[in-house]
Motif scaffolding. Sequence first.
Motif, PDB file in Angstrom:
ATOM      1  N   LEU A 285       0.821  -1.211   0.000  1.00 55.09           N
ATOM      2  CA  LEU A 285       0.000   0.000   0.000  1.00 55.09           C
ATOM      3  C   LEU A 285       0.857   1.264   0.000  1.00 55.09           C
ATOM      4  CD1 LEU A 285      -2.858  -1.061   2.425  1.00 55.09           C
ATOM      5  CD2 LEU A 285      -3.085  -0.500  -0.010  1.00 55.09           C
ATOM      6  N   ASN A 286       1.947   1.267   0.739  1.00 56.95           N
ATOM      7  CA  ASN A 286       2.830   2.428   0.761  1.00 56.95           C
ATOM      8  C   ASN A 286       3.474   2.629  -0.607  1.00 56.95           C
ATOM      9  OD1 ASN A 286       4.258   4.622   1.628  1.00 56.95           O
ATOM     10  ND2 ASN A 286       5.717   3.466   2.851  1.00 56.95           N
ATOM     11  N   ALA A 287       3.933   1.545  -1.223  1.00 54.11           N
ATOM     12  CA  ALA A 287       4.511   1.654  -2.560  1.00 54.11           C
ATOM     13  C   ALA A 287       3.453   2.129  -3.555  1.00 54.11           C
ATOM     14  CB  ALA A 287       5.093   0.312  -2.988  1.00 54.11           C
ATOM     15  N   ALA A 288       2.254   1.563  -3.477  1.00 56.50           N
ATOM     16  CA  ALA A 288       1.165   1.982  -4.367  1.00 56.50           C
ATOM     17  C   ALA A 288       0.849   3.458  -4.183  1.00 56.50           C
ATOM     18  CB  ALA A 288      -0.084   1.136  -4.115  1.00 56.50           C
ATOM     19  N   ALA A 289       0.867   3.920  -2.947  1.00 60.56           N
ATOM     20  CA  ALA A 289       0.598   5.333  -2.674  1.00 60.56           C
ATOM     21  C   ALA A 289       1.623   6.221  -3.361  1.00 60.56           C
ATOM     22  CB  ALA A 289       0.602   5.581  -1.163  1.00 60.56           C
ATOM     23  N   ASN A 290       2.892   5.878  -3.242  1.00 62.76           N
ATOM     24  CA  ASN A 290       3.934   6.678  -3.885  1.00 62.76           C
ATOM     25  C   ASN A 290       3.808   6.645  -5.404  1.00 62.76           C
ATOM     26  OD1 ASN A 290       5.993   7.855  -1.917  1.00 62.76           O
ATOM     27  ND2 ASN A 290       5.558   5.835  -1.079  1.00 62.76           N
ATOM     28  N   ILE A 291       3.484   5.494  -5.944  1.00 64.27           N
ATOM     29  CA  ILE A 291       3.329   5.358  -7.391  1.00 64.27           C
ATOM     30  C   ILE A 291       2.128   6.167  -7.875  1.00 64.27           C
ATOM     31  CG2 ILE A 291       2.787   3.685  -9.210  1.00 64.27           C
ATOM     32  CD1 ILE A 291       4.500   1.690  -7.343  1.00 64.27           C
ATOM     33  N   LEU A 292       1.022   6.110  -7.144  1.00 67.99           N
ATOM     34  CA  LEU A 292      -0.155   6.897  -7.509  1.00 67.99           C
ATOM     35  C   LEU A 292       0.124   8.395  -7.410  1.00 67.99           C
ATOM     36  CD1 LEU A 292      -2.960   4.756  -5.847  1.00 67.99           C
ATOM     37  CD2 LEU A 292      -2.631   5.157  -8.300  1.00 67.99           C
ATOM     38  N   MET A 293       0.885   8.797  -6.396  1.00 64.85           N
ATOM     39  CA  MET A 293       1.228  10.215  -6.272  1.00 64.85           C
ATOM     40  C   MET A 293       2.051  10.672  -7.476  1.00 64.85           C
ATOM     41  SD  MET A 293      -0.300  11.105  -3.506  1.00 64.85           S
ATOM     42  CE  MET A 293       0.354  12.566  -2.783  1.00 64.85           C
ATOM     43  N   LYS A 294       2.984   9.851  -7.918  1.00 65.89           N
ATOM     44  CA  LYS A 294       3.784  10.174  -9.108  1.00 65.89           C
ATOM     45  C   LYS A 294       2.894  10.231 -10.339  1.00 65.89           C
ATOM     46  CE  LYS A 294       7.365  10.483 -11.901  1.00 65.89           C
ATOM     47  NZ  LYS A 294       8.186  11.673 -11.995  1.00 65.89           N
ATOM     48  N   ALA A 295       2.033   9.239 -10.512  1.00 64.18           N
ATOM     49  CA  ALA A 295       1.130   9.220 -11.668  1.00 64.18           C
ATOM     50  C   ALA A 295       0.220  10.446 -11.664  1.00 64.18           C
ATOM     51  CB  ALA A 295       0.303   7.939 -11.671  1.00 64.18           C
ATOM     52  N   GLY A 296      -0.271  10.814 -10.509  1.00 65.86           N
ATOM     53  CA  GLY A 296      -1.125  11.996 -10.405  1.00 65.86           C
ATOM     54  C   GLY A 296      -0.377  13.278 -10.700  1.00 65.86           C
ATOM     55  N   ALA A 297       0.895  13.312 -10.371  1.00 66.91           N
ATOM     56  CA  ALA A 297       1.709  14.505 -10.627  1.00 66.91           C
ATOM     57  C   ALA A 297       2.018  14.665 -12.111  1.00 66.91           C
ATOM     58  CB  ALA A 297       3.006  14.427  -9.827  1.00 66.91           C
ATOM     59  N   LEU A 298       1.879  13.600 -12.883  1.00 64.17           N
ATOM     60  CA  LEU A 298       2.168  13.664 -14.313  1.00 64.17           C
ATOM     61  C   LEU A 298       1.019  14.230 -15.129  1.00 64.17           C
ATOM     62  CD1 LEU A 298       3.964  10.234 -14.804  1.00 64.17           C
ATOM     63  CD2 LEU A 298       4.998  12.511 -14.632  1.00 64.17           C
ATOM     64  N   LYS A 299      -0.125  14.475 -14.469  1.00 61.83           N
ATOM     65  CA  LYS A 299      -1.271  15.050 -15.174  1.00 61.83           C
ATOM     66  C   LYS A 299      -0.844  16.381 -15.804  1.00 61.83           C
ATOM     67  CE  LYS A 299      -5.835  16.987 -14.282  1.00 61.83           C
ATOM     68  NZ  LYS A 299      -6.792  17.348 -13.239  1.00 61.83           N
ATOM     69  N   PRO A 300      -1.138  16.562 -17.088  1.00 65.50           N
ATOM     70  CA  PRO A 300      -0.721  17.820 -17.739  1.00 65.50           C
ATOM     71  C   PRO A 300      -1.315  19.040 -17.036  1.00 65.50           C
ATOM     72  CG  PRO A 300      -1.587  16.246 -19.340  1.00 65.50           C
ATOM     73  CD  PRO A 300      -1.838  15.674 -17.983  1.00 65.50           C
ATOM     74  N   LYS A 301      -0.483  20.032 -16.899  1.00 66.67           N
ATOM     75  CA  LYS A 301      -0.901  21.260 -16.235  1.00 66.67           C
ATOM     76  C   LYS A 301      -0.723  22.424 -17.224  1.00 66.67           C
ATOM     77  CE  LYS A 301       1.405  19.462 -12.228  1.00 66.67           C
ATOM     78  NZ  LYS A 301       1.903  18.415 -13.052  1.00 66.67           N
ATOM     79  N   GLU A 302      -1.488  23.475 -17.018  1.00 64.92           N
ATOM     80  CA  GLU A 302      -1.329  24.645 -17.879  1.00 64.92           C
ATOM     81  C   GLU A 302       0.037  25.281 -17.650  1.00 64.92           C
ATOM     82  OE1 GLU A 302      -4.622  27.306 -17.618  1.00 64.92           O
ATOM     83  OE2 GLU A 302      -6.059  25.667 -17.676  1.00 64.92           O
ATOM     84  N   ASN A 303       0.451  25.356 -16.425  1.00 67.29           N
ATOM     85  CA  ASN A 303       1.798  25.826 -16.096  1.00 67.29           C
ATOM     86  C   ASN A 303       2.196  25.183 -14.768  1.00 67.29           C
ATOM     87  OD1 ASN A 303       0.626  27.427 -14.017  1.00 67.29           O
ATOM     88  ND2 ASN A 303       0.183  29.017 -15.505  1.00 67.29           N
ATOM     89  N   ASN A 304       3.387  25.409 -14.340  1.00 62.85           N
ATOM     90  CA  ASN A 304       3.898  24.742 -13.145  1.00 62.85           C
ATOM     91  C   ASN A 304       3.943  25.664 -11.928  1.00 62.85           C
ATOM     92  OD1 ASN A 304       4.284  22.190 -14.264  1.00 62.85           O
ATOM     93  ND2 ASN A 304       6.234  22.801 -15.148  1.00 62.85           N
ATOM     94  N   GLN A 305       2.991  26.556 -11.820  1.00 57.37           N
ATOM     95  CA  GLN A 305       2.941  27.441 -10.668  1.00 57.37           C
ATOM     96  C   GLN A 305       2.537  26.643  -9.434  1.00 57.37           C
ATOM     97  OE1 GLN A 305       3.960  30.613 -10.872  1.00 57.37           O
ATOM     98  NE2 GLN A 305       4.401  30.182 -13.022  1.00 57.37           N
ATOM     99  N   VAL A 306       3.017  27.061  -8.283  1.00 57.95           N
ATOM    100  CA  VAL A 306       2.744  26.356  -7.035  1.00 57.95           C
ATOM    101  C   VAL A 306       1.245  26.229  -6.807  1.00 57.95           C
ATOM    102  CG1 VAL A 306       3.015  26.460  -4.521  1.00 57.95           C
ATOM    103  CG2 VAL A 306       4.934  27.046  -6.003  1.00 57.95           C
ATOM    104  N   PHE A 307       0.505  27.262  -7.038  1.00 65.06           N
ATOM    105  CA  PHE A 307      -0.945  27.220  -6.840  1.00 65.06           C
ATOM    106  C   PHE A 307      -1.583  26.141  -7.705  1.00 65.06           C
ATOM    107  CE2 PHE A 307      -5.280  28.671  -7.831  1.00 65.06           C
ATOM    108  CZ  PHE A 307      -5.801  28.700  -6.540  1.00 65.06           C
ATOM    109  N   ASP A 308      -1.151  26.040  -8.956  1.00 66.91           N
ATOM    110  CA  ASP A 308      -1.712  25.036  -9.870  1.00 66.91           C
ATOM    111  C   ASP A 308      -1.401  23.619  -9.405  1.00 66.91           C
ATOM    112  OD1 ASP A 308      -2.791  26.967 -11.597  1.00 66.91           O
ATOM    113  OD2 ASP A 308      -0.850  27.188 -12.619  1.00 66.91           O
ATOM    114  N   VAL A 309      -0.237  23.425  -8.827  1.00 68.06           N
ATOM    115  CA  VAL A 309       0.130  22.110  -8.308  1.00 68.06           C
ATOM    116  C   VAL A 309      -0.806  21.729  -7.166  1.00 68.06           C
ATOM    117  CG1 VAL A 309       1.936  20.790  -7.135  1.00 68.06           C
ATOM    118  CG2 VAL A 309       2.535  22.282  -9.057  1.00 68.06           C
ATOM    119  N   PHE A 310      -1.091  22.667  -6.280  1.00 69.02           N
ATOM    120  CA  PHE A 310      -2.002  22.387  -5.170  1.00 69.02           C
ATOM    121  C   PHE A 310      -3.436  22.142  -5.659  1.00 69.02           C
ATOM    122  CE2 PHE A 310       1.395  24.300  -2.594  1.00 69.02           C
ATOM    123  CZ  PHE A 310       1.522  23.293  -1.654  1.00 69.02           C
TER     124      PHE A 310
END
Length: 118
Positions: A14-39
């Motif tokens: 579960l811990n490994a899956a959590a880290n992998i899901l967090m990485k996968a979620g972070a790869l979602k395309p963003k309009e820009n990489n501003q801190v607010f957009d990341v949150f």
Amino acid sequence: MFMTYVLLAVSIVLNAAANILMKAGALKPKENNQVFDVFINMATNPVIWGGILCFALGLAAYNYALIKMNLSVAYPINTSIGYIVVILVSWVVFKESLSCVQLSGIGLIIAGVWMVAR
């Protein structure tokens, strides 16, 4: 004691899956990489919420394992096997490189876990 090791294994997965899901979620395309957009992405992305859920469930399983096991055994097993799982899944799923040095490190981790668990 068998069930304790099963719950420790569940915690690791579960811990490994959590880290992998967090990485996968972070790869979602963003309009820009501003801190607010990341949150905003973190707050609205169901993949990241899945990672958070896996962290919570993994913590519960790990906590139960700690009731029955010595921390000096459970923690090294939990973290080191988790490293191995994350490295291998990152190599397969995210196409991250895996060097000979990293493979050697995995071998040393396995040897260390074996020694700690004895």
